[in-house]
Design a protein around this motif. Sequence first.
Motif, PDB file in Angstrom:
ATOM      1  N   GLY A  81       0.716  -1.208   0.036  1.00 19.12           N
ATOM      2  CA  GLY A  81      -0.070   0.115   0.013  1.00 19.12           C
ATOM      3  C   GLY A  81       0.786   1.221  -0.210  1.00 19.12           C
ATOM      4  O   GLY A  81       1.947   1.231   0.350  1.00 19.12           O
ATOM      5  N   VAL A  82       0.184   2.412  -0.358  1.00 16.55           N
ATOM      6  CA  VAL A  82       1.004   3.548  -0.329  1.00 16.55           C
ATOM      7  C   VAL A  82       0.971   3.907   1.099  1.00 16.55           C
ATOM      8  O   VAL A  82      -0.198   4.870   1.643  1.00 16.55           O
ATOM      9  CB  VAL A  82       0.221   4.663  -1.158  1.00 16.55           C
ATOM     10  CG1 VAL A  82       0.995   5.904  -1.366  1.00 16.55           C
ATOM     11  CG2 VAL A  82       0.249   4.106  -2.582  1.00 16.55           C
ATOM     12  N   THR A  83       1.861   3.579   2.012  1.00 17.46           N
ATOM     13  CA  THR A  83       2.007   4.029   3.513  1.00 17.46           C
ATOM     14  C   THR A  83       2.854   5.377   3.459  1.00 17.46           C
ATOM     15  O   THR A  83       3.457   6.014   2.819  1.00 17.46           O
ATOM     16  CB  THR A  83       2.778   2.762   4.015  1.00 17.46           C
ATOM     17  OG1 THR A  83       4.317   2.977   3.399  1.00 17.46           O
ATOM     18  CG2 THR A  83       2.248   1.492   3.756  1.00 17.46           C
ATOM     19  N   LYS A  84       2.943   5.703   4.778  1.00 16.34           N
ATOM     20  CA  LYS A  84       3.458   6.756   5.444  1.00 16.34           C
ATOM     21  C   LYS A  84       4.904   6.738   4.909  1.00 16.34           C
ATOM     22  O   LYS A  84       5.492   7.924   4.321  1.00 16.34           O
ATOM     23  CB  LYS A  84       3.427   7.084   6.790  1.00 16.34           C
ATOM     24  CG  LYS A  84       4.063   8.371   7.164  1.00 16.34           C
ATOM     25  CD  LYS A  84       3.979   8.671   8.907  1.00 16.34           C
ATOM     26  CE  LYS A  84       4.516   9.899   9.161  1.00 16.34           C
ATOM     27  NZ  LYS A  84       5.791  10.222   8.824  1.00 16.34           N
ATOM     28  N   ARG A  85       5.663   5.657   5.153  1.00 14.55           N
ATOM     29  CA  ARG A  85       7.216   5.383   4.613  1.00 14.55           C
ATOM     30  C   ARG A  85       7.280   5.459   3.186  1.00 14.55           C
ATOM     31  O   ARG A  85       8.278   6.280   2.848  1.00 14.55           O
ATOM     32  CB  ARG A  85       7.372   4.004   5.050  1.00 14.55           C
ATOM     33  CG  ARG A  85       8.843   3.809   5.296  1.00 14.55           C
ATOM     34  CD  ARG A  85       9.547   2.812   5.818  1.00 14.55           C
ATOM     35  NE  ARG A  85      10.708   2.290   5.392  1.00 14.55           N
ATOM     36  CZ  ARG A  85      11.209   1.235   5.295  1.00 14.55           C
ATOM     37  NH1 ARG A  85      10.406  -0.164   5.683  1.00 14.55           N
ATOM     38  NH2 ARG A  85      12.380   0.923   4.922  1.00 14.55           N
ATOM     39  N   VAL A  86       6.231   5.210   2.443  1.00 13.03           N
ATOM     40  CA  VAL A  86       6.369   5.094   0.899  1.00 13.03           C
ATOM     41  C   VAL A  86       6.136   6.837   0.554  1.00 13.03           C
ATOM     42  O   VAL A  86       7.185   7.220  -0.112  1.00 13.03           O
ATOM     43  CB  VAL A  86       5.426   4.538   0.245  1.00 13.03           C
ATOM     44  CG1 VAL A  86       5.131   4.727  -1.317  1.00 13.03           C
ATOM     45  CG2 VAL A  86       5.580   2.903   0.507  1.00 13.03           C
ATOM     46  N   ILE A  87       5.199   7.350   1.182  1.00 10.65           N
ATOM     47  CA  ILE A  87       5.274   8.920   0.908  1.00 10.65           C
ATOM     48  C   ILE A  87       6.513   9.768   1.292  1.00 10.65           C
ATOM     49  O   ILE A  87       6.894  10.494   0.342  1.00 10.65           O
ATOM     50  CB  ILE A  87       3.580   9.553   1.344  1.00 10.65           C
ATOM     51  CG1 ILE A  87       2.486   8.612   0.901  1.00 10.65           C
ATOM     52  CG2 ILE A  87       3.820  10.778   1.482  1.00 10.65           C
ATOM     53  CD1 ILE A  87       2.281   9.016  -0.746  1.00 10.65           C
ATOM     54  N   ASP A  88       6.662   9.407   2.428  1.00 14.34           N
ATOM     55  CA  ASP A  88       8.045   9.961   2.763  1.00 14.34           C
ATOM     56  C   ASP A  88       9.216   9.872   2.067  1.00 14.34           C
ATOM     57  O   ASP A  88       9.929  10.626   1.672  1.00 14.34           O
ATOM     58  CB  ASP A  88       8.509   9.742   4.127  1.00 14.34           C
ATOM     59  CG  ASP A  88       7.224  10.286   5.302  1.00 14.34           C
ATOM     60  OD1 ASP A  88       6.489  11.070   4.956  1.00 14.34           O
ATOM     61  OD2 ASP A  88       7.430   9.719   6.554  1.00 14.34           O
ATOM     62  N   THR A  89       9.405   8.428   1.587  1.00 14.34           N
ATOM     63  CA  THR A  89      10.514   8.486   0.657  1.00 14.34           C
ATOM     64  C   THR A  89      10.287   8.776  -0.585  1.00 14.34           C
ATOM     65  O   THR A  89      11.160   9.377  -1.275  1.00 14.34           O
ATOM     66  CB  THR A  89      10.507   6.790   0.533  1.00 14.34           C
ATOM     67  OG1 THR A  89      10.824   6.128   1.715  1.00 14.34           O
ATOM     68  CG2 THR A  89      11.937   6.623  -0.378  1.00 14.34           C
ATOM     69  N   ALA A  90       8.984   8.866  -1.234  1.00 14.09           N
ATOM     70  CA  ALA A  90       8.513   9.558  -2.719  1.00 14.09           C
ATOM     71  C   ALA A  90       8.893  11.046  -2.424  1.00 14.09           C
ATOM     72  O   ALA A  90       9.618  11.492  -3.439  1.00 14.09           O
ATOM     73  CB  ALA A  90       7.369   9.282  -2.799  1.00 14.09           C
ATOM     74  N   TYR A  91       8.709  11.620  -1.228  1.00 13.95           N
ATOM     75  CA  TYR A  91       8.869  12.968  -0.990  1.00 13.95           C
ATOM     76  C   TYR A  91      10.500  13.351  -0.921  1.00 13.95           C
ATOM     77  O   TYR A  91      10.716  14.494  -1.740  1.00 13.95           O
ATOM     78  CB  TYR A  91       8.147  13.342   0.462  1.00 13.95           C
ATOM     79  CG  TYR A  91       8.551  14.773   0.881  1.00 13.95           C
ATOM     80  CD1 TYR A  91       7.658  15.902   0.302  1.00 13.95           C
ATOM     81  CD2 TYR A  91       9.467  15.182   1.837  1.00 13.95           C
ATOM     82  CE1 TYR A  91       7.949  17.227   0.777  1.00 13.95           C
ATOM     83  CE2 TYR A  91       9.846  16.325   2.325  1.00 13.95           C
ATOM     84  CZ  TYR A  91       9.139  17.432   1.838  1.00 13.95           C
ATOM     85  OH  TYR A  91       9.166  18.793   2.154  1.00 13.95           O
ATOM     86  N   GLU A  92      11.079  12.527  -0.536  1.00 16.55           N
ATOM     87  CA  GLU A  92      12.626  12.870  -0.281  1.00 16.55           C
ATOM     88  C   GLU A  92      13.320  12.584  -1.949  1.00 16.55           C
ATOM     89  O   GLU A  92      14.135  13.519  -2.156  1.00 16.55           O
ATOM     90  CB  GLU A  92      13.436  11.709   0.408  1.00 16.55           C
ATOM     91  CG  GLU A  92      13.039  12.251   1.974  1.00 16.55           C
ATOM     92  CD  GLU A  92      13.988  11.107   2.811  1.00 16.55           C
ATOM     93  OE1 GLU A  92      15.291  11.272   2.501  1.00 16.55           O
ATOM     94  OE2 GLU A  92      13.462  10.568   3.585  1.00 16.55           O
ATOM     95  N   ILE A  93      12.814  11.804  -2.661  1.00 12.92           N
ATOM     96  CA  ILE A  93      13.145  11.478  -3.876  1.00 12.92           C
ATOM     97  C   ILE A  93      12.867  12.900  -4.767  1.00 12.92           C
ATOM     98  O   ILE A  93      13.770  13.311  -5.432  1.00 12.92           O
ATOM     99  CB  ILE A  93      12.503  10.213  -4.544  1.00 12.92           C
ATOM    100  CG1 ILE A  93      13.145   8.986  -3.817  1.00 12.92           C
ATOM    101  CG2 ILE A  93      12.947  10.202  -6.001  1.00 12.92           C
ATOM    102  CD1 ILE A  93      12.406   7.715  -4.304  1.00 12.92           C
ATOM    103  N   ARG A  94      11.562  13.082  -4.715  1.00  8.57           N
ATOM    104  CA  ARG A  94      10.972  14.177  -5.595  1.00  8.57           C
ATOM    105  C   ARG A  94      12.030  15.398  -5.286  1.00  8.57           C
ATOM    106  O   ARG A  94      12.480  16.358  -6.150  1.00  8.57           O
ATOM    107  CB  ARG A  94       9.847  14.591  -5.417  1.00  8.57           C
ATOM    108  CG  ARG A  94       9.066  15.500  -6.581  1.00  8.57           C
ATOM    109  CD  ARG A  94       7.561  15.067  -6.739  1.00  8.57           C
ATOM    110  NE  ARG A  94       6.971  16.294  -7.485  1.00  8.57           N
ATOM    111  CZ  ARG A  94       7.223  16.438  -8.742  1.00  8.57           C
ATOM    112  NH1 ARG A  94       7.948  15.705  -9.424  1.00  8.57           N
ATOM    113  NH2 ARG A  94       6.533  17.522  -9.380  1.00  8.57           N
TER     114      ARG A  94
END
Length: 173
Positions: A81-94
Motif C-alpha cells: 500500500g501507499v504507506t506513510k513510509r512510501v510517501i515520505d520516501t517519495a517526497y525525499e526523492i522528488r
Amino acid sequence: MAGNKPLSIFLDTNAVIGWLGREADSGVSAISGILNEIHAKKLAAVLSQFTKLEILECKHDETMFRAWRSLQARPNVEVIGVTKRVIDTAYEIRNFYQKIRENNPAAKKPPQQPDCILIATAIVAGVDHFVSYDNGGRDPRHLSPLDLNGLIADQWLLSVVRPEALNLSGLDV
C-alpha cells in the motif's frame, strides 16, 4: 535454492500494461517470460496498490481487471500500500531532484509523482530490480525510472531495468 530467497522484482505499472498488449513494444515477450518465472515461483514480485489505480484509470476494462486480480493473488506477489513510509520516501526523492533542477535549470525535472511513489515502494520493499519500460517517452522533460538506475537521491541503491535486460538465465531451478 534451499534456504535462499528468490530474486525479487518490482513491476512498474507500464510493465503490467505492456504484458497485456496495451503498449506496442518488443519487450512484451520479455515481460511474459518474467511473469512465467513468477508463476513458476522462481521470482518474487512486488506491486504497488497504486498500480491498480493506474491500470484501471477510470475505465472499466475487464481484461485488465482480471489480469490485475490474477497477478496480485499469487503467493509470491506482494502488493504494498501507499504507506506513510512510501510517501515520505517519495517526497525525499522528488525534493532531491527538484533541488538539482533549481540549481541547474537545464537539468531534467524531477520524476513525476506517480513514478516517485512507485520507486519509493520498490525501495521500501527492498527489491533486487525495478522492472520498467518507462524511459520518459510520455514526458522526456522529467526524469524517468530508467534515468534513475543506480544510486537514487544519493541514498538508495536500486537497479532499474527494462524487462529484456533482466537476466533470467541465472535463476536456479
